[in-house]
Scaffold this motif. Sequence first.
Motif, PDB file in Angstrom:
ATOM      1  N   MET A   1       0.892  -1.113   0.082  1.00 41.18           N
ATOM      2  CA  MET A   1       0.059  -0.099   0.067  1.00 41.18           C
ATOM      3  C   MET A   1       0.882   1.202   0.024  1.00 41.18           C
ATOM      4  N   ASP A   2       0.438   2.251  -0.984  1.00 39.46           N
ATOM      5  CA  ASP A   2       1.334   3.527  -0.751  1.00 39.46           C
ATOM      6  C   ASP A   2       0.472   4.670  -0.659  1.00 39.46           C
ATOM      7  N   ALA A   3       1.005   5.891  -0.773  1.00 37.82           N
ATOM      8  CA  ALA A   3       0.105   7.086  -0.546  1.00 37.82           C
ATOM      9  C   ALA A   3      -0.973   7.166  -1.695  1.00 37.82           C
ATOM     10  N   LEU A   4      -0.698   6.899  -2.835  1.00 45.40           N
ATOM     11  CA  LEU A   4      -1.702   6.831  -3.743  1.00 45.40           C
ATOM     12  C   LEU A   4      -3.025   5.916  -3.588  1.00 45.40           C
ATOM     13  N   ASP A   5      -2.802   4.514  -2.997  1.00 49.71           N
ATOM     14  CA  ASP A   5      -3.711   3.796  -2.675  1.00 49.71           C
ATOM     15  C   ASP A   5      -4.816   4.297  -1.522  1.00 49.71           C
ATOM     16  N   VAL A   6      -4.021   4.918  -0.509  1.00 51.99           N
ATOM     17  CA  VAL A   6      -4.737   5.435   0.591  1.00 51.99           C
ATOM     18  C   VAL A   6      -5.538   6.739   0.217  1.00 51.99           C
ATOM     19  N   ALA A   7      -4.890   7.703  -0.840  1.00 53.06           N
ATOM     20  CA  ALA A   7      -5.473   8.975  -1.210  1.00 53.06           C
ATOM     21  C   ALA A   7      -6.772   8.513  -1.974  1.00 53.06           C
ATOM     22  N   ARG A   8      -6.643   7.400  -2.726  1.00 55.70           N
ATOM     23  CA  ARG A   8      -8.016   7.106  -3.524  1.00 55.70           C
ATOM     24  C   ARG A   8      -9.029   6.697  -2.781  1.00 55.70           C
ATOM     25  N   TRP A   9      -8.532   5.782  -1.717  1.00 56.47           N
ATOM     26  CA  TRP A   9      -9.712   5.211  -0.890  1.00 56.47           C
ATOM     27  C   TRP A   9     -10.337   6.501   0.071  1.00 56.47           C
ATOM     28  N   GLN A  10      -9.325   7.333   0.508  1.00 56.75           N
ATOM     29  CA  GLN A  10     -10.012   8.496   1.214  1.00 56.75           C
ATOM     30  C   GLN A  10     -11.028   9.377   0.316  1.00 56.75           C
ATOM     31  N   PHE A  11     -10.599   9.727  -0.938  1.00 54.25           N
ATOM     32  CA  PHE A  11     -11.376  10.370  -1.605  1.00 54.25           C
ATOM     33  C   PHE A  11     -12.764   9.517  -2.062  1.00 54.25           C
ATOM     34  N   SER A  81      -2.592  17.511  -5.261  1.00 56.10           N
ATOM     35  CA  SER A  81      -2.022  18.731  -5.846  1.00 56.10           C
ATOM     36  C   SER A  81      -1.599  18.910  -7.245  1.00 56.10           C
ATOM     37  N   ASP A  82      -1.188  17.590  -7.733  1.00 61.20           N
ATOM     38  CA  ASP A  82      -0.778  17.573  -9.101  1.00 61.20           C
ATOM     39  C   ASP A  82      -1.994  17.871 -10.042  1.00 61.20           C
ATOM     40  N   TYR A  83      -3.025  16.848  -9.856  1.00 61.89           N
ATOM     41  CA  TYR A  83      -4.287  17.187 -10.394  1.00 61.89           C
ATOM     42  C   TYR A  83      -4.853  18.477 -10.701  1.00 61.89           C
ATOM     43  N   SER A  84      -4.713  19.021  -9.195  1.00 61.89           N
ATOM     44  CA  SER A  84      -5.257  20.279  -9.083  1.00 61.89           C
ATOM     45  C   SER A  84      -4.691  21.417 -10.347  1.00 61.89           C
ATOM     46  N   ARG A  85      -3.229  21.386 -10.322  1.00 65.64           N
ATOM     47  CA  ARG A  85      -2.483  21.994 -11.167  1.00 65.64           C
ATOM     48  C   ARG A  85      -2.755  21.764 -12.621  1.00 65.64           C
ATOM     49  N   PHE A  86      -3.221  20.572 -12.779  1.00 66.64           N
ATOM     50  CA  PHE A  86      -3.264  20.203 -14.413  1.00 66.64           C
ATOM     51  C   PHE A  86      -4.729  20.986 -14.912  1.00 66.64           C
ATOM     52  N   VAL A  87      -6.070  20.464 -13.808  1.00 62.93           N
ATOM     53  CA  VAL A  87      -7.167  20.919 -14.416  1.00 62.93           C
ATOM     54  C   VAL A  87      -7.509  22.198 -13.755  1.00 62.93           C
ATOM     55  N   GLY A  88      -6.764  22.873 -12.792  1.00 62.64           N
ATOM     56  CA  GLY A  88      -7.272  24.337 -12.152  1.00 62.64           C
ATOM     57  C   GLY A  88      -7.884  24.959 -12.664  1.00 62.64           C
ATOM     58  N   VAL A 398      -8.384  12.066 -15.493  1.00 66.99           N
ATOM     59  CA  VAL A 398      -9.134  12.785 -16.634  1.00 66.99           C
ATOM     60  C   VAL A 398      -8.946  11.889 -18.053  1.00 66.99           C
ATOM     61  N   PHE A 399     -10.221  11.466 -18.446  1.00 68.03           N
ATOM     62  CA  PHE A 399     -10.173  10.392 -19.467  1.00 68.03           C
ATOM     63  C   PHE A 399      -9.152  10.865 -20.698  1.00 68.03           C
ATOM     64  N   ARG A 405      -2.486   7.919 -11.230  1.00 68.65           N
ATOM     65  CA  ARG A 405      -1.366   7.925 -10.502  1.00 68.65           C
ATOM     66  C   ARG A 405      -0.479   9.312 -10.469  1.00 68.65           C
ATOM     67  N   ASP A 406      -0.816  10.046 -11.621  1.00 72.43           N
ATOM     68  CA  ASP A 406       0.018  11.125 -11.892  1.00 72.43           C
ATOM     69  C   ASP A 406      -0.796  12.529 -11.216  1.00 72.43           C
ATOM     70  N   GLY A 407      -1.655  12.116 -10.791  1.00 69.64           N
ATOM     71  CA  GLY A 407      -2.615  13.380  -9.950  1.00 69.64           C
ATOM     72  C   GLY A 407      -2.145  13.585  -8.537  1.00 69.64           C
ATOM     73  N   VAL A 408      -1.754  12.528  -7.782  1.00 70.69           N
ATOM     74  CA  VAL A 408      -1.703  12.508  -6.473  1.00 70.69           C
ATOM     75  C   VAL A 408      -0.499  13.454  -6.037  1.00 70.69           C
ATOM     76  N   SER A 409      -0.322  14.005  -4.765  1.00 68.33           N
ATOM     77  CA  SER A 409       0.580  15.013  -4.401  1.00 68.33           C
ATOM     78  C   SER A 409       1.754  14.233  -4.160  1.00 68.33           C
ATOM     79  N   ARG A 410       2.765  14.674  -4.734  1.00 67.94           N
ATOM     80  CA  ARG A 410       4.152  14.026  -4.556  1.00 67.94           C
ATOM     81  C   ARG A 410       4.848  14.346  -3.292  1.00 67.94           C
ATOM     82  N   SER A 411       4.539  15.312  -2.520  1.00 67.47           N
ATOM     83  CA  SER A 411       4.934  15.679  -1.340  1.00 67.47           C
ATOM     84  C   SER A 411       4.470  14.950  -0.179  1.00 67.47           C
ATOM     85  N   VAL A 412       3.034  14.417  -0.336  1.00 67.34           N
ATOM     86  CA  VAL A 412       2.409  13.931   0.857  1.00 67.34           C
ATOM     87  C   VAL A 412       2.958  12.546   1.122  1.00 67.34           C
ATOM     88  N   SER A 413       3.259  12.204   2.380  1.00 67.72           N
ATOM     89  CA  SER A 413       3.705  10.894   2.583  1.00 67.72           C
ATOM     90  C   SER A 413       2.669   9.837   3.050  1.00 67.72           C
TER      91      SER A 413
END
Length: 470
Positions: A1-11, A81-88, A398-399, A405-413
Amino acid sequence: MDALDVARWQFGVTTVYHFLFVPLTIGLSVLVAILQTMWHRTGNERYLKLTKFYGKLFLINFAMGVVTGIVQEFQFGMNWSDYSRFVGDIFGAPLAIEALVAFFLESTFIGLWIFGWDRLPKRLHLAAIWAAAIGTNLSAYFILAANSFMQNPVGFRINPDSGRAELTDFVAVLTNKVALVTFPHTLAGAFLVAGSLMVTVGLWHVMRNRDSADTGAYRFATKLGSWVVLFSSALVILTGDIQGKIMTEVQPMKMAAAEGLYTTESPASFSVLTVGSLDGSRELFAVKIPYLLSFLGTGDPNGTVQGINDLQAQYASQYGPGNYAPIIPVTYWSFRFMIGFGLAAAAIALLVLWSQRKGRTPTSKWLLRAGLVMPVLPLLANSFGWIFTEMGRQPWIVFGEMLTRDGVSRSVSLTEVLTSFTAFTLIYAVLAVVEFKLLVRYARAGVPDVTPQTDDDDTDDAERPLAFAY
């Protein structure tokens, strides 16, 4: 399990939890406005009682929906945050309008409605609840327009220097074909929930308080709620059919995953039950209805529906190596649970109407038990519908433009995401208990006494303090 998996579960958890309140708020706002309109036009005290009764349930749910919805905004900055930068640049427009226009319109006029009883002229007070209901529905549209961009990106260009998506046509975003069909489909699902709650509360009082002076009001509410459920069910089916055809056009992998269709077929059969291999690459056993999937997907009983394996090969060639199929069991069963729970609610509404034909009073304990679980059914249908919508888009956030995997925040552990996930989940569990107890408490209390109160003193009305109308 990594930050991406947990971030997806949380959202996923916070989104599904928040959406438990959204459809009830959307549907009840309009139903309460209709009840008050009936009182305004007829002067019948029964409608006034029902307006204040269901209005209180609406306000409880609205407050809880606001609280849980705030967390959704936080997550864009915290975990994505990376997703937010892309579609903000694109998301900012509809979400800003939703907050500054629709939500403020909704909140302002709800305040006027709460404290305006016996202070505002009746027409203005009625206009307040209608304005609040319109604001609620506008909020839904702008949010769905933003979500529809994730399903079918339109009205943008990719800046080659920054790599960000930039808005070029705001009208195209608002008139996205996915948004135009998702909005009525979502509204129909919302009225399915609201009508079910109205049936449950009314039926409980009709069967438990048969000699009450307000039995007539409860019987009316039960019948009104049942008709709302049946009409909404028909609208859900109609808009769902249109949505399926658009989905086949813009997201063919999602349609294939919904049906467990591994190979391209023409004509294609609708799968009632499919068992696939453990790796999700092929079908082992299926019970099918011939021609139905072709009709649902293309409008032609002999139409071609692309299969998972062919689409996987196409996307791998177009976007590069990778697995472009969602988790098939999740999309397959969430699609069927969505349909099944919605139809179950409609069946109970039909039974409730039949039990009250020609002035009869329902007596079946089984009907009462079915009525008590009735609001849960469309809530589950709505939840599974959104699970299907979002999981069926995977691995894209974004289809065709950005992978999840490219939209998750890189700095969040992982630790930080786990901490926020655990905290939010516990808080939401507490709020769920509070919401349930409040709804049950005030639902059991019944309609209020609306007998005009007389003042024994000569205090001028303008000098009296504002008080909650209930």
